[in-house]
Design a protein around this motif. Structure first.
Motif, PDB file in Angstrom:
ATOM      1  N   ARG A  22       0.831  -1.213   0.000  1.00 13.22           N
ATOM      2  CA  ARG A  22       0.000   0.000   0.000  1.00 13.22           C
ATOM      3  C   ARG A  22       0.860   1.257   0.000  1.00 13.22           C
ATOM      4  NH1 ARG A  22      -3.273  -1.696   3.467  1.00 13.22           N
ATOM      5  NH2 ARG A  22      -2.219  -0.885   5.360  1.00 13.22           N
ATOM      6  N   SER A  23       1.957   1.227   0.765  1.00 14.88           N
ATOM      7  CA  SER A  23       2.862   2.388   0.797  1.00 14.88           C
ATOM      8  C   SER A  23       3.554   2.576  -0.549  1.00 14.88           C
ATOM      9  CB  SER A  23       3.911   2.183   1.900  1.00 14.88           C
ATOM     10  OG  SER A  23       4.827   3.256   1.943  1.00 14.88           O
ATOM     11  N   HIS A  24       3.959   1.457  -1.180  1.00  6.88           N
ATOM     12  CA  HIS A  24       4.551   1.520  -2.533  1.00  6.88           C
ATOM     13  C   HIS A  24       3.586   2.163  -3.513  1.00  6.88           C
ATOM     14  CE1 HIS A  24       7.709  -1.895  -1.881  1.00  6.88           C
ATOM     15  NE2 HIS A  24       8.179  -0.708  -1.554  1.00  6.88           N
ATOM     16  N   LYS A  26       1.065   4.168  -3.030  1.00  6.35           N
ATOM     17  CA  LYS A  26       0.847   5.602  -2.799  1.00  6.35           C
ATOM     18  C   LYS A  26       2.013   6.413  -3.339  1.00  6.35           C
ATOM     19  CE  LYS A  26      -2.105   5.463   1.317  1.00  6.35           C
ATOM     20  NZ  LYS A  26      -2.194   5.832   2.745  1.00  6.35           N
ATOM     21  N   THR A  32       2.622  10.310  -1.777  1.00  7.99           N
ATOM     22  CA  THR A  32       3.539  10.488  -0.646  1.00  7.99           C
ATOM     23  C   THR A  32       4.824   9.738  -0.903  1.00  7.99           C
ATOM     24  OG1 THR A  32       2.639   8.545   0.469  1.00  7.99           O
ATOM     25  CG2 THR A  32       1.673  10.691   1.053  1.00  7.99           C
ATOM     26  N   HIS A  34       7.720   7.084  -0.082  1.00 10.98           N
ATOM     27  CA  HIS A  34       7.656   5.757   0.541  1.00 10.98           C
ATOM     28  C   HIS A  34       8.483   5.807   1.837  1.00 10.98           C
ATOM     29  CE1 HIS A  34       7.408   1.477   1.031  1.00 10.98           C
ATOM     30  NE2 HIS A  34       8.732   1.299   0.895  1.00 10.98           N
ATOM     31  N   ASN A  35       7.841   5.567   2.979  1.00 10.58           N
ATOM     32  CA  ASN A  35       8.517   5.639   4.291  1.00 10.58           C
ATOM     33  C   ASN A  35       7.790   4.698   5.251  1.00 10.58           C
ATOM     34  OD1 ASN A  35       9.754   6.264   6.702  1.00 10.58           O
ATOM     35  ND2 ASN A  35       9.673   8.483   6.384  1.00 10.58           N
ATOM     36  N   ILE A  36       8.407   3.555   5.535  1.00 11.58           N
ATOM     37  CA  ILE A  36       7.714   2.567   6.349  1.00 11.58           C
ATOM     38  C   ILE A  36       8.702   1.659   7.082  1.00 11.58           C
ATOM     39  CG2 ILE A  36       7.584   0.882   4.455  1.00 11.58           C
ATOM     40  CD1 ILE A  36       4.780   0.110   5.543  1.00 11.58           C
TER      41      ILE A  36
END
Length: 586
Positions: A22-24, A26, A32, A34-36
């Motif tokens: 999901r972060s990828h 976005k 945004t 990618h920061n996770i």
């Protein structure tokens, strides 16, 4: 081989894969960066935690062409942070759920943090505390000592002291404070644990009061003993003078006045003996309801028409073992005390009930023991008392009444009677709110049939037996000698117990029929003397006399079985009657 997106996803922990994708997505959508943080599973099966940061590079048309970033292994940092979180949670749990108030302040006394109990105990919110100092929760007499306490903590690292704290509403309470120096958020601070010691202080006060009353009782008993010896001589010789036929009416009146004054003085010493628990009781199985009913009319006359008397008596009331005359005295003294507190009239209420005092109650009331009691409550609507007055009300000769209105022995007598009867008494009062005395007597489950012979025929007082007197007070010894000689007895005097033993040995033929001995004498008391003489004569008649009693012949206010006792002061007539009674006993 360059890693493909699918190959990277293969190493992501199944539990985190959805969040990473999901972060990828976005980031690829340009929403945004990618920061996770997530977990990965290495080829050897070890699970590690990584921190991924990446940006997406787009071409001229806005299409993503590559993702550039870093993957940092943060497994060790996460372990450390988790340990810190757990430690913080434990600290917070202990801090907020402690039974005592805990406050953290800086070295100037400004509050930095407080726990839940501190808020509840002092009445402020946590937000309000952040704008307050230590001076705001201490009474004025303790504020000046705060800088000195802080200095001690800074120099020695800790301090332990008591102070008087003040709540938001202005009420105060004693606290015990333990403070230590420590670091809070990187700065020097002071952690203080404050314990409310009100219950302990109350128990200490009760203990000190009990010890003081015990000491005063010992003093009062000793004074009454000496005074009764003097009264015995005054009353006795006065009555002997009245037997002289050549006295005119004027001088006879003088003697009558001396005797009346002696009797009034004797009444005062009786009250002192009651307070000091040195009087002889005649306990019986009684119902307090019956006593109240029997003296209700008398109480109405005693308190006057301006005071309304009402009784609330428990029909299922248990019985107690006590001296009925003494319990009536308790009720009347408390009623008189209530009357005097209601000069403009009011209401006096007498109640009875059964009550069980459990361990928790007894912890807060040192005089009580767990068990069933009969409670006698006497309440009035008078002017009440402040705390300082309540501290002294049971002390002999303490009174708040005007001069000439009372001796200050009424409540002292009540206290002594209750204590000697195995009970305890508590007073509840506030200025202008009336007063309530609660008297507790141990309830008993036995029934005794007390049969008294009220129609005793008048017996002659004279005799011709030989009587040995052991009395260390010369004036009393001579009075007894002369009194008994008048009634026909052959009397031998001894100054003390050891002299009495020698006299008895010289009359080893058994000619001595009776011993009259003071209970308390120097070197050898009356009980020890009797034990010595009974080795020589087993059927020796004995009469004990004393200005007050001790455990030699009396236990819990009751005479030992078979013991004959005469309380000083007494008249020659009363003495002769008692002597004849003892000699004629089977």
């Amino acid at each position: 081989m360059s890693p493909t997106y699918e190959l990277v996803l293969r190493f992501i922990h199944p539990g985190d894969k959805e969040a990473v994708v999901r972060s990828h997505n976005k980031a690829l959508a340009g929403k945004t960066p990618h920061n996770i943080k997530h977990r990965i599973v290495r080829s050897d099966g070890e699970i590690r935690t990584v921190h991924e940061r990446a940006i997406v590079i787009f071409d001229e048309t806005g299409k993503p062409v590559r993702m550039v970033g870093t993957v940092q292994d943060i497994t060790e940092q996460e372990v450390i942070q988790e340990t810190l979180r757990e430690s913080e949670e434990k600290y917070r749990t202990l801090f907020d759920n402690a039974a005592d108030a805990i406050v953290i302040s800086d070295e100037e006394g400004n509050f930095l943090e407080v726990n839940r109990v501190a808020c509840e105990r002092f009445g402020y919110s946590k937000e309000e505390f952040t704008h307050m100092t230590l001076a705001d929760i201490n009474t004025s007499e303790y504020i000046d000592s705060i800088p000195e306490k802080i200095k001690q903590i800074k120099e020695k690292g800790q301090a332990f002291f008591e102070t008087q704290a003040v709540r938001r509403d202005g009420t105060t309470f004693p606290t015990e404070v333990s403070s230590v120096k420590f670091s809070y958020r990187g700065k020097p601070a002071i952690l203080s644990v404050s314990r409310d010691i009100t219950p302990r202080k109350q128990l200490e006060s009760q203990l000190l009061q009990s010890q003081k009353m015990e000491a005063i009782g010992q003093l009062a008993g000793g004074v009454a003993h000496d005074f009764n010896n003097l009264l015995t001589a005054i009353m006795g010789y006065s009555e002997m003078l009245k037997l002289k036929a050549d006295l005119d009416k004027k001088h006879m009146n003088y003697l009558d006045e001396i005797i009346r004054s002696s009797e009034r003085a004797s009444s005062l010493t009786s009250q002192l003996l009651a307070f000091s628990r040195k009087q002889v009781l005649q306990p019986k199985i009684i119902n307090a309801n019956t006593l109240v009913a029997n003296i209700e009319k008398m109480l109405c006359r005693l308190i006057g028409e301006d005071v309304d008397l009402s009784t609330v008596l428990d029909p299922e009331l248990g019985v107690i073992k006590a001296d009925p005359g003494q319990i009536e005295q308790v009720i009347m003294n408390l009623a008189v005390n209530a009357r005097d507190a209601m000069l403009k009239g009011g209401k006096l209420t007498i109640e009875t009930c059964n009550i069980y005092q459990d361990i928790e109650y007894c912890k807060a009331h040192t005089a009580a023991s767990p068990g069933w009691y009969v409670m006698l409550t006497i309440s009035d609507t008078g002017h009440g008392m402040d705390e300082e007055t309540k501290k002294h009300i049971f002390e002999p000769f303490f009174t708040t009444k005007a001069k000439g209105h009372g001796t200050g022995l009424g409540l002292a007598t009540v206290y002594g009677i209750v204590k000697q009867s195995g009970g305890h008494i508590w007073v509840y009062s506030e200025p202008d709110r009336g007063t309530t005395f609660k008297v507790y007597f141990p309830r008993v489950d036995i029934v005794e049939n007390d049969k008294e012979n009220s129609s005793e025929a008048t017996k002659p007082l004279k005799g011709n037996e030989t009587i040995l007197i052991a009395e260390d007070e010369e004036v009393v010894r001579n009075l007894i000698f002369e009194s008994l000689v008048i009634f026909g007895y052959d009397v031998i005097k001894a100054n003390n117990g050891r002299e009495a033993i020698e006299v008895f040995k010289k009359n080893a033929d058994g000619s001595i029929h009776m011993l009259i001995t003071d209970v308390i004498m120097p070197d050898m008391g009356g009980r020890e003397l009797v034990e010595n003489l009974e080795k020589q004569k087993t059927n020796l008649k004995v009469l004990y006399i004393s200005g007050y009693t001790d455990n030699a012949i009396i236990h819990h206010g009751e005479l030992d079985k078979g013991v004959a006792f005469l309380q000083k002061p007494f008249s020659p007539h009363v003495l002769a009657k008692k002597v004849r009674e003892v000699l004629d006993a089977v």
